[in-house]
Design a protein around this motif. Sequence first.
Motif, short mmCIF file in Angstrom:
data_model
loop_
_atom_site.label_atom_id
_atom_site.label_comp_id
_atom_site.label_asym_id
_atom_site.label_seq_id
_atom_site.Cartn_x
_atom_site.Cartn_y
_atom_site.Cartn_z
N TYR A 34 0.76 -1.20 0.06
CA TYR A 34 0.23 -0.07 0.03
C TYR A 34 1.03 1.18 0.06
O TYR A 34 0.70 2.06 -0.71
CB TYR A 34 -0.87 -0.15 1.26
CG TYR A 34 -1.42 1.31 1.43
CD1 TYR A 34 -2.76 1.96 0.64
CD2 TYR A 34 -0.86 1.96 2.75
CE1 TYR A 34 -3.09 3.15 1.23
CE2 TYR A 34 -1.66 3.38 3.01
CZ TYR A 34 -2.71 3.86 2.14
OH TYR A 34 -3.22 5.11 2.35
N CYS A 38 0.97 4.07 -2.95
CA CYS A 38 0.71 5.25 -2.74
C CYS A 38 1.56 6.50 -3.43
O CYS A 38 1.02 7.50 -3.70
CB CYS A 38 0.48 5.69 -1.19
SG CYS A 38 -1.23 5.12 -0.52
N LYS A 54 -6.31 6.32 -2.19
CA LYS A 54 -5.76 5.85 -1.26
C LYS A 54 -6.74 4.92 -0.23
O LYS A 54 -6.54 4.10 0.14
CB LYS A 54 -5.11 6.94 0.01
CG LYS A 54 -3.64 7.44 -0.51
CD LYS A 54 -3.16 8.28 0.45
CE LYS A 54 -1.97 9.06 0.05
NZ LYS A 54 -1.39 9.79 1.03
N ALA A 57 -7.44 1.69 -1.95
CA ALA A 57 -6.19 0.61 -1.65
C ALA A 57 -6.54 0.15 -0.23
O ALA A 57 -6.29 -0.90 0.16
CB ALA A 57 -5.08 1.27 -1.88
#
Length: 69
Positions: A34, A38, A54, A57
Amino acid sequence: MASIPTAAVLMSTIVRLEQSYRRDDNATALFAIYEKLCEPFEDLTEERDILLSKAAALMVIKYWVEQAA
Protein backbone atom coordinates in the motif's frame (compact mmCIF):
# COMPACT_ATOMS: atom_id res chain seq x y z
CA MET A 1 -29.53 9.68 -1.41
CA ALA A 2 -25.96 9.11 -0.16
CA SER A 3 -23.90 12.11 0.75
CA ILE A 4 -20.50 12.77 -0.80
CA PRO A 5 -17.77 12.66 1.87
CA THR A 6 -15.68 15.79 2.26
CA ALA A 7 -11.91 15.79 1.92
CA ALA A 8 -11.71 16.14 5.71
CA VAL A 9 -13.84 13.03 6.24
CA LEU A 10 -11.79 11.07 3.71
CA MET A 11 -8.52 12.17 5.33
CA SER A 12 -9.80 11.25 8.79
CA THR A 13 -10.83 7.81 7.57
CA ILE A 14 -7.51 7.23 5.83
CA VAL A 15 -5.51 8.24 8.91
CA ARG A 16 -7.62 5.97 11.13
CA LEU A 17 -7.32 2.98 8.80
CA GLU A 18 -3.59 3.49 8.23
CA GLN A 19 -2.97 3.57 11.97
CA SER A 20 -5.08 0.47 12.49
CA TYR A 21 -3.61 -1.65 9.70
CA ARG A 22 -0.02 -0.53 10.30
CA ARG A 23 -0.26 -2.40 13.63
CA ASP A 24 -2.21 -5.43 12.36
CA ASP A 25 -0.11 -8.58 11.87
CA ASN A 26 -2.50 -9.81 9.16
CA ALA A 27 -1.96 -6.63 7.14
CA THR A 28 1.81 -6.14 7.40
CA ALA A 29 2.73 -7.39 3.92
CA LEU A 30 -0.19 -5.63 2.24
CA PHE A 31 0.51 -2.41 4.09
CA ALA A 32 4.06 -2.32 2.70
CA ILE A 33 2.59 -2.69 -0.80
CA TYR A 34 0.00 0.00 0.00
CA GLU A 35 2.76 2.46 0.92
CA LYS A 36 4.56 1.85 -2.39
CA LEU A 37 1.28 2.05 -4.29
CA CYS A 38 0.50 5.44 -2.74
CA GLU A 39 3.63 7.05 -4.20
CA PRO A 40 2.17 7.49 -7.72
CA PHE A 41 -1.12 8.68 -6.21
CA GLU A 42 0.75 11.81 -5.10
CA ASP A 43 1.19 12.70 -8.80
CA LEU A 44 -2.55 13.20 -9.13
CA THR A 45 -3.51 16.86 -9.28
CA GLU A 46 -6.73 16.80 -7.27
CA GLU A 47 -6.60 16.19 -3.52
CA ARG A 48 -9.88 14.30 -3.67
CA ASP A 49 -8.47 11.91 -6.30
CA ILE A 50 -5.46 11.20 -4.08
CA LEU A 51 -7.66 10.58 -1.05
CA LEU A 52 -10.10 8.36 -2.94
CA SER A 53 -7.22 6.33 -4.39
CA LYS A 54 -5.70 5.78 -0.96
CA ALA A 55 -9.10 4.90 0.50
CA ALA A 56 -9.72 2.35 -2.25
CA ALA A 57 -6.35 0.69 -1.61
CA LEU A 58 -7.10 0.59 2.10
CA MET A 59 -10.42 -1.12 1.40
CA VAL A 60 -8.45 -4.00 -0.18
CA ILE A 61 -6.44 -4.34 3.03
CA LYS A 62 -9.63 -4.11 5.11
CA TYR A 63 -11.21 -6.90 3.05
CA TRP A 64 -8.08 -9.07 3.37
CA VAL A 65 -7.91 -8.65 7.15
CA GLU A 66 -11.63 -9.42 7.55
CA GLN A 67 -11.31 -12.58 5.44
CA ALA A 68 -8.28 -13.72 7.45
CA ALA A 69 -10.20 -13.41 10.73
